[in-house]
Design an enzyme around this catalytic site. Structure first.
Site, short mmCIF file in Angstrom:
data_model
loop_
_atom_site.label_atom_id
_atom_site.label_comp_id
_atom_site.label_asym_id
_atom_site.label_seq_id
_atom_site.Cartn_x
_atom_site.Cartn_y
_atom_site.Cartn_z
N CYS A 116 0.97 -1.36 0.17
CA CYS A 116 0.03 -0.14 0.09
C CYS A 116 0.77 1.32 0.09
CB CYS A 116 -1.07 0.05 1.17
SG CYS A 116 -2.17 -1.48 1.11
N HIS A 259 -3.14 7.15 2.86
CA HIS A 259 -3.67 6.14 2.39
C HIS A 259 -5.10 5.67 2.69
CE1 HIS A 259 -4.06 1.89 1.05
NE2 HIS A 259 -3.55 1.46 2.59
N ASN A 289 -10.08 0.20 -0.11
CA ASN A 289 -8.65 0.26 0.14
C ASN A 289 -8.13 -0.31 -1.27
OD1 ASN A 289 -6.08 -0.16 0.40
ND2 ASN A 289 -6.29 -1.00 2.70
O1 UT7 Z 1 -3.70 -1.51 3.44
C1 UT7 Z 1 -2.67 -1.75 4.59
C2 UT7 Z 1 -3.17 -1.08 5.89
N1 UT7 Z 1 -4.43 -1.72 6.06
C3 UT7 Z 1 -4.96 -1.34 7.36
O2 UT7 Z 1 -4.38 -0.26 7.64
C4 UT7 Z 1 -6.19 -2.02 7.87
C5 UT7 Z 1 -6.06 -1.93 9.39
N2 UT7 Z 1 -7.05 -2.61 10.08
C6 UT7 Z 1 -8.43 -2.19 9.81
O3 UT7 Z 1 -8.93 -1.53 9.25
C7 UT7 Z 1 -9.39 -3.15 11.00
O4 UT7 Z 1 -8.45 -3.94 11.98
C8 UT7 Z 1 -10.17 -3.90 10.07
C9 UT7 Z 1 -11.38 -3.15 9.52
C10 UT7 Z 1 -9.51 -4.95 9.08
C11 UT7 Z 1 -11.07 -4.82 11.09
O5 UT7 Z 1 -11.74 -4.00 11.94
P1 UT7 Z 1 -11.73 -4.39 13.75
O6 UT7 Z 1 -12.14 -3.19 14.53
O7 UT7 Z 1 -10.12 -4.49 14.08
O8 UT7 Z 1 -12.15 -5.60 13.84
P2 UT7 Z 1 -11.66 -7.11 14.37
O9 UT7 Z 1 -10.88 -7.70 13.45
O10 UT7 Z 1 -11.19 -6.85 15.60
O11 UT7 Z 1 -12.91 -8.01 14.59
C12 UT7 Z 1 -14.06 -7.42 15.58
C13 UT7 Z 1 -15.43 -8.49 15.20
C14 UT7 Z 1 -14.86 -9.92 15.37
O12 UT7 Z 1 -16.01 -10.78 15.87
P3 UT7 Z 1 -15.73 -11.12 17.40
O13 UT7 Z 1 -14.58 -11.86 17.71
O14 UT7 Z 1 -15.65 -9.85 18.25
O15 UT7 Z 1 -17.11 -11.81 17.79
C15 UT7 Z 1 -14.82 -10.29 13.74
O16 UT7 Z 1 -15.09 -11.84 13.67
O17 UT7 Z 1 -15.75 -8.23 14.01
C16 UT7 Z 1 -15.78 -9.50 13.20
N3 UT7 Z 1 -15.96 -9.27 11.81
C17 UT7 Z 1 -16.73 -8.82 11.12
N4 UT7 Z 1 -18.11 -8.87 11.26
C18 UT7 Z 1 -18.90 -8.70 10.33
C19 UT7 Z 1 -14.46 -9.12 11.35
N5 UT7 Z 1 -14.95 -9.08 9.81
C20 UT7 Z 1 -16.14 -8.73 9.68
C21 UT7 Z 1 -17.16 -8.44 8.74
N6 UT7 Z 1 -18.48 -8.43 8.80
N7 UT7 Z 1 -16.53 -8.10 7.33
#
Ligand code: UT7
Length: 338
Positions: A116, A259, A289
């Site tokens: 990225c 980004h 993204n």
């Molecule tokens: O481009 C390179 C750089 N990339 C980035 O900078 C991305 C950085 N990371 C992020 O933007 C975020 O970490 C994400 C958007 C990828 C994820 O968001 P988060 O707030 O960190 O969520 P998480 O991974 O901690 O997941 C929270 C919950 C989980 O459920 P439980 O374990 O709390 O029950 C996941 O299973 O959300 C769930 N979850 C979803 N639910 C519905 C994860 N993906 C989804 C989804 N739909 N698509």
């Protein structure tokens, strides 16, 4: 005579197929509400089957050349630099094919792999070629087809990434204070954290694992939470270091084009830098993204919308796999994006 590298052309291209959150929610376990609140994304564009990264890169490159009033013929530019995580093939690089299809002749053409952050690495390299007197004009493209490497079983990454391409033309100018000059760049990496964003298979490392390659290893993986924290810190520190180097007080920055990884990352970044939220350029809601294409697509859309005004101080910053990060500073030039 000293040369400086100035932005003189800008263009972008998104494949026509728009994929909404509702469409994704109809195929796997997610919801518009989760995607919108956790990422700020409402829709992204995905290339149709058979469309590759070079196809998007050619469209964006064509538009940037047009914006710079340059013909698609040999001699128009001296090099083509393509930043991508999703090349058409592991070998050869995609840039030579893009250069050929744009009619640019036998110019130097090479890919940059910095995920990225790729566009900023490419911009830095192209700018250095010009300031070293090795090129007069360089076409710099960021292009991606992430839809081809997403694991349909991984709902976290599948909702985030989109396809697209953006391009700029850099040209040699004699004066350092002309609007559009890339004033300075800051680049960095931390390979000790390479596992946070990776496609585990498909490279030379795979041969060290005996047995059949696991097809799952060909998909893009990301440890979202750790990446989130690193992104805010690294982009913030890189942007601050660059501001210090060019002598711009934070408050003098007119537009931050970061980004487009997550709206929450952009907000946290603005807060860390002490920059009002309204100075942050945002298009992640419409494109998701798009990795190496993210910054040039955001620039082209913001310029076309009249958000970026001539003379405004613009700070670019990106973060991605590697880990890699980078920032660049320029004063916005007068140009017509295509
Ligand atoms: O481009 C390179 C750089 N990339 C980035 O900078 C991305 C950085 N990371 C992020 O933007 C975020 O970490 C994400 C958007 C990828 C994820 O968001 P988060 O707030 O960190 O969520 P998480 O991974 O901690 O997941 C929270 C919950 C989980 O459920 P439980 O374990 O709390 O029950 C996941 O299973 O959300 C769930 N979850 C979803 N639910 C519905 C994860 N993906 C989804 C989804 N739909 N698509």
């Amino acid at each position: 005579m000293a040369h400086f590298a100035a932005l003189v052309g800008l263009g972008s291209y998104l494949p026509p197929r728009r994929v909404t959150n509702e469409e994704l929610a109809s195929t796997f376990d997610t919801s518009d509400e989760w995607i919108t609140t956790r990422t700020g994304i409402r829709a992204r564009h995905w290339a149709s089957s058979g469309v590759a990264t070079s196809d998007l890169a050619v469209e964006a490159g064509h538009r940037a050349l047009k914006s710079a009033n340059l013909p698609m013929e040999p001699g128009a530019v001296d090099a083509v630099v393509l930043a991508t995580t999703t090349p058409d093939h592991p070998c050869p690089a995609t840039a030579p094919q893009v250069a050929a299809r744009l009619g640019l002749g036998t110019v130097a053409a090479y890919d940059i792999a910095a995920v990225c952050s790729g566009f900023l690495y490419a911009l830095a390299t192209a700018s250095a070629q010009i300031t070293a007197g090795q090129a007069e004009r360089v076409l710099v493209i960021g292009a991606e087809t992430y839809s081809t490497i997403l694991n349909p079983a991984d709902r976290t990454t599948s909702v985030i990434f989109g396809d697209g391409a953006g391009a700029v033309v850099l040209a040699a100018v004699p004066d350092a204070d002309r609007p559009g000059v890339i004033i300075n760049v800051d680049l960095g990496s931390d390979g000790s954290q390479q596992d946070l964003i990776t496609i585990p298979g498909g490279g030379s490392r795979e041969r060290a694992t005996p047995g059949e390659p696991d097809p799952q290893d060909r998909y893009f993986t990301m440890q979202g939470k750790k990446v989130f924290a690193e992104a805010v810190t690294r982009m913030g520190d890189s942007a601050s270091a660059l501001l210090g180097r060019v002598g711009w007080p934070v408050d003098s920055v007119g537009h931050l084009v970061g980004h487009q990884a997550n709206i929450r990352i952009l907000k946290a970044l603005a807060q860390r830098l002490g920059l009002p939220g309204e100075r942050v350029v945002v298009n992640i809601d419409r494109v998701g993204n798009t990795s190496a294409a993210s910054i040039p697509v955001a620039l082209a859309e913001a310029a076309a919308a009249g958000t970026l005004t001539t003379g405004s101080r613009v700070l670019l910053t990106a973060f991605g796999g590697g880990l890699t990060w980078g920032s660049a500073a320029l004063t916005w030039p007068e140009l017509n994006p295509a």
